[in-house]
Design a protein around this motif. Structure first.
Motif, PDB file in Angstrom:
ATOM      1  N   VAL A 190       5.509  -1.291   2.236  1.00  8.00           N
ATOM      2  CA  VAL A 190       4.720  -0.016   2.410  1.00  8.00           C
ATOM      3  C   VAL A 190       5.610   0.933   1.515  1.00  8.00           C
ATOM      4  CG1 VAL A 190       4.151   1.890   4.029  1.00  8.00           C
ATOM      5  CG2 VAL A 190       3.635  -0.309   4.744  1.00  8.00           C
ATOM      6  N   LEU A 191       4.884   1.622   0.666  1.00 12.65           N
ATOM      7  CA  LEU A 191       5.441   2.526  -0.070  1.00 12.65           C
ATOM      8  C   LEU A 191       5.234   3.995   0.213  1.00 12.65           C
ATOM      9  CD1 LEU A 191       6.873   3.500  -2.981  1.00 12.65           C
ATOM     10  CD2 LEU A 191       4.529   3.638  -3.697  1.00 12.65           C
ATOM     11  N   ILE A 192       6.222   4.723   0.912  1.00 11.81           N
ATOM     12  CA  ILE A 192       6.232   5.973   1.087  1.00 11.81           C
ATOM     13  C   ILE A 192       6.450   7.089   0.186  1.00 11.81           C
ATOM     14  CG2 ILE A 192       6.941   7.886   3.026  1.00 11.81           C
ATOM     15  CD1 ILE A 192       5.777   4.892   4.213  1.00 11.81           C
ATOM     16  N   ILE A 199       0.713  -0.986  -0.007  1.00 15.88           N
ATOM     17  CA  ILE A 199      -0.112   0.057   0.039  1.00 15.88           C
ATOM     18  C   ILE A 199       0.971   1.261  -0.209  1.00 15.88           C
ATOM     19  CG2 ILE A 199      -1.668  -1.319   1.400  1.00 15.88           C
ATOM     20  CD1 ILE A 199      -1.237   0.706   3.635  1.00 15.88           C
ATOM     21  N   ALA A 200       0.417   2.363  -0.551  1.00 14.77           N
ATOM     22  CA  ALA A 200       1.052   3.645  -0.286  1.00 14.77           C
ATOM     23  C   ALA A 200       0.565   4.510   0.600  1.00 14.77           C
ATOM     24  CB  ALA A 200       1.026   4.146  -1.986  1.00 14.77           C
ATOM     25  N   MET A 201       1.532   5.208   1.425  1.00 13.73           N
ATOM     26  CA  MET A 201       1.360   6.363   2.314  1.00 13.73           C
ATOM     27  C   MET A 201       1.918   7.574   1.710  1.00 13.73           C
ATOM     28  SD  MET A 201      -0.446   5.031   4.551  1.00 13.73           S
ATOM     29  CE  MET A 201      -0.565   5.853   6.119  1.00 13.73           C
ATOM     30  N   VAL A 222     -12.786  -1.994  -1.040  1.00 17.42           N
ATOM     31  CA  VAL A 222     -11.505  -2.370  -0.384  1.00 17.42           C
ATOM     32  C   VAL A 222     -10.307  -1.850  -0.961  1.00 17.42           C
ATOM     33  CG1 VAL A 222     -10.149  -4.411   0.571  1.00 17.42           C
ATOM     34  CG2 VAL A 222     -12.722  -4.756  -0.114  1.00 17.42           C
ATOM     35  N   GLY A 223      -9.738  -0.898   0.011  1.00 18.47           N
ATOM     36  CA  GLY A 223      -8.667  -0.169  -0.390  1.00 18.47           C
ATOM     37  C   GLY A 223      -9.122   1.396  -0.874  1.00 18.47           C
ATOM     38  N   GLY A 268      -0.553   0.003 -10.553  1.00 11.86           N
ATOM     39  CA  GLY A 268      -1.390  -1.206  -9.992  1.00 11.86           C
ATOM     40  C   GLY A 268      -1.452  -0.973  -8.411  1.00 11.86           C
ATOM     41  N   ILE A 269      -1.106   0.412  -7.944  1.00 12.08           N
ATOM     42  CA  ILE A 269      -1.290   0.029  -6.480  1.00 12.08           C
ATOM     43  C   ILE A 269      -2.801   0.715  -6.094  1.00 12.08           C
ATOM     44  CG2 ILE A 269      -0.597   1.438  -4.343  1.00 12.08           C
ATOM     45  CD1 ILE A 269       2.127   1.421  -5.693  1.00 12.08           C
ATOM     46  N   ASP A 270      -3.675   0.165  -5.596  1.00 10.06           N
ATOM     47  CA  ASP A 270      -5.044   0.515  -5.344  1.00 10.06           C
ATOM     48  C   ASP A 270      -5.638   1.012  -3.896  1.00 10.06           C
ATOM     49  OD1 ASP A 270      -5.280  -1.927  -4.193  1.00 10.06           O
ATOM     50  OD2 ASP A 270      -6.663  -2.935  -5.523  1.00 10.06           O
TER      51      ASP A 270
END
Length: 424
Positions: A122-124, A7-9, A82-83, A51-53
C-alpha cells in the motif's frame, strides 16, 4: 478474487488552514495551481504515470469542489471497471461514527476498501505537494531491500528540519531512528509523507493502534513498527518537491514555474500532469496588452500589462491595468486601471476599477501574522472590492465589500477585512 500488487491511498482531507482565506470554502488539495491545475493533480498524475491504476482519495474538509474535480477520474485514465479512483469520505457505521482524526485513522476506517483489492503493498500519499515521482522506482527499491516499510525522504536545510519528521539511517539507508518534528533535529533527511508498506504489516499496526487518539503515521504507526524491529528504509528523492502549505510557499512555487529555466517543468512530454479541463474559449491578447514572463490560462482576456505572474483560465485583465508578481485564479476579473503588486487573488473574485493592491510598508498582519506575511495581499474567492480602493501589504480581504467597509477608501497594511462567510 481481485489481486493488485500495489494500490495508493491519497490523503486529501486537510483544511490547509495555513493558506488562510484561500481554503475558507475548499479543501487544500483543490486549490488552483499553475494557471490551470489543482494541487491534487500532481499526486494523481504521478500515480497513473507510475502504472498505479487503483487510487482511494480520502476526503473530509469541504470536499465538494474536490469531488467535482476528480469525478470518475477520466483526465487521469482512472475511470476503470476494476480499480480506478474512488472517493472515500468518512461514513456512518452501525455502532459508531467519527471523522477521520489522523492520517492513520483515516486509513484504518477504510480497511475494507483496501482488503477488497488484496494488495501486497500500500502506497500512502498526501494530496498537497508539488512534485513528480515515479512510485514504481520506489517500489523496486522497497523490494530490493526486502523492506517492511519504505519512507520517501528529501534533504532539507537544517534550520527547517524541525518542521518535518526526520530520519537517521545507517550506510545502507536502513532507518535506525525516526523523530517527528524534533525541537533539535540531528538529521536533515526529512520524511515526505510518502510511504510504502507491506499490507499485512500496515493492517496489523492499524488494528493494534486503532484506539490511539488521532492515530498518525509519523507519531504512532512508524514508531510502533520500528519498536517491533521491522525493516524500515529511506528512499532518498533528489528531484523538485514543494510543500505548498503556507501562502508564501504557495506563491513561491507558482512564481518558480515562470523562471527562465524553471526548476519544475510543466511541459515535459514523458511525465505529463493531467487535469480536468473545462471547455472554454481561447485566450485573447489585445493589441495594447503587454505580457512578460507569464503563464496565461485558456479563456483569459488580457487588455493591460501583466509581468511575472500566473494567470488562471477565464481571467479578465482590463485596459490600463498593471499586474506584477501575482497569482490571479480562474474566472477572476481585474477591471480597468487597477494596479496589482504581489497579490494572490482567488477564483471568481472581482477587483473594481482603479483599485490598488500592495501599497505601503510591510506591517505584520493584525490577526494572523504567521499566515499573512512576506508582503502578500490575499483576496478570497468570490470577493468583491469596489472601485478606487487602496490596499496595503500583508492585508487580507474576504467577502463582498462596499466602499463603506473601508476607512477613507483604504485598507492599511497588515489589516484584515472579513465579512460573513470568510475565515480569519
Amino acid at each position: 478474487m481481485i489481486k493488485k500488487e500495489m494500490i495508493a491511498m491519497l490523503l486529501a482531507g486537510g483544511q490547509g488552514s495555513r493558506l488562510g482565506v484561500l481554503t475558507s470554502s475548499i479543501a487544500k488539495p483543490a486549490v488552483a495551481f499553475g494557471g490551470k491545475y489543482r494541487i491534487i493533480d500532481f499526486a494523481l498524475s504521478n500515480c497513473i504515470n507510475s502504472g498505479i491504476d487503483t487510487v482511494g482519495v480520502l476526503t473530509q474538509y469541504q470536499p465538494l469542489r474536490l469531488n467535482q474535480h476528480i469525478g470518475i477520474g477520466i483526465p487521469w485514465d482512472l475511470d476503470r471497471n476494476v480499480g480506478g479512483v474512488s472517493i472515500l469520505p468518512p461514513y456512518e457505521k452501525s455502532t459508531s461514527s467519527e471523522w477521520y482524526s489522523g492520517t492513520a485513522n483515516a486509513i484504518f476506517q477504510n480497511l475494507e476498501y483496501i482488503d477488497y483489492y488484496n494488495p501486497e503493498y500500500v502506497l500512502i500519499l498526501g494530496g498537497d505537494h508539488i512534485y513528480k515521482m515515479d512510485y514504481e522506482v520506489m517500489l523496486d527499491y522497497h523490494k530490493s531491500n526486502n523492506a517492511d516499510i519504505t519512507i520517501a525522504t528529501i534533504p532539507v536545510p537544517m534550520e527547517e528540519a524541525h518542521r518535518f519528521g526526520v530520519v537517521i539511517t545507517d550506510e545502507n539507508k536502513k532507518i535506525t531512528e525516526f523523530e517527528e518534528k524534533p525541537a533539535n533535529p540531528r538529521s536533515n533527511l526529512a520524511s515526505m509523507g510518502i510511504y510504502i508498506f507491506k499490507w499485512e504489516l500496515l493492517k496489523e499496526a492499524l488494528i493494534k493502534l486503532k484506539d490511539q487518539k488521532g492515530c498518525d503515521f509519523g507519531k504512532h504507526i512508524i514508531p510502533y513498527c520500528h519498536e517491533l524491529g521491522k525493516r524500515i528504509f529511506a528512499y532518498e528523492f533528489n528531484g523538485y518537491w514543494k510543500d505548498v502549505g503556507t501562502l508564501f510557499s504557495y506563491w513561491q512555487a507558482n512564481m518558480e514555474l515562470i523562471d527562465l529555466v524553471p526548476e519544475f517543468n510543466l511541459y515535459e512530454e514523458f511525465w505529463k500532469i493531467y487535469t480536468k479541463s473545462d471547455i472554454i474559449t481561447p485566450q485573447y491578447i489585445s493589441n495594447n496588452a503587454r505580457i512578460e514572463r507569464c503563464i496565461i490560462g485558456e479563456g483569459a482576456e488580457i487588455y493591460g500589462t501583466v509581468i511575472n505572474s500566473v494567470i488562471g483560465c477565464g481571467v479578465t485583465i482590463g485596459e490600463g491595468a498593471f499586474v506584477r508578481d501575482s497569482i490571479i485564479m480562474k474566472s477572476a476579473t481585474i477591471n480597468n486601471g487597477c494596479r496589482i503588486e504581489k497579490a494572490i487573488i482567488a477564483e471568481s473574485a472581482e477587483i473594481g476599477e482603479n483599485v490598488e493592491l500592495g501599497l505601503g510598508d510591510e506591517r505584520p498582519n493584525e490577526t494572523n501574522p504567521d499566515i499573512y506575511n512576506n508582503g502578500l495581499v490575499t483576496i478570497s474567492e468570490n470577493s468583491f472590492i469596489p472601485a478606487g480602493i487602496k490596499v496595503g501589504k500583508n492585508a487580507t480581504i474576504s467577502g463582498h465589500m462596499t466602499y463603506d467597509d473601508f476607512v477613507n477608501g483604504r485598507l492599511e497594511s497588515g489589516r484584515t477585512l472579513v465579512k460573513a462567510g470568510g475565515i480569519k
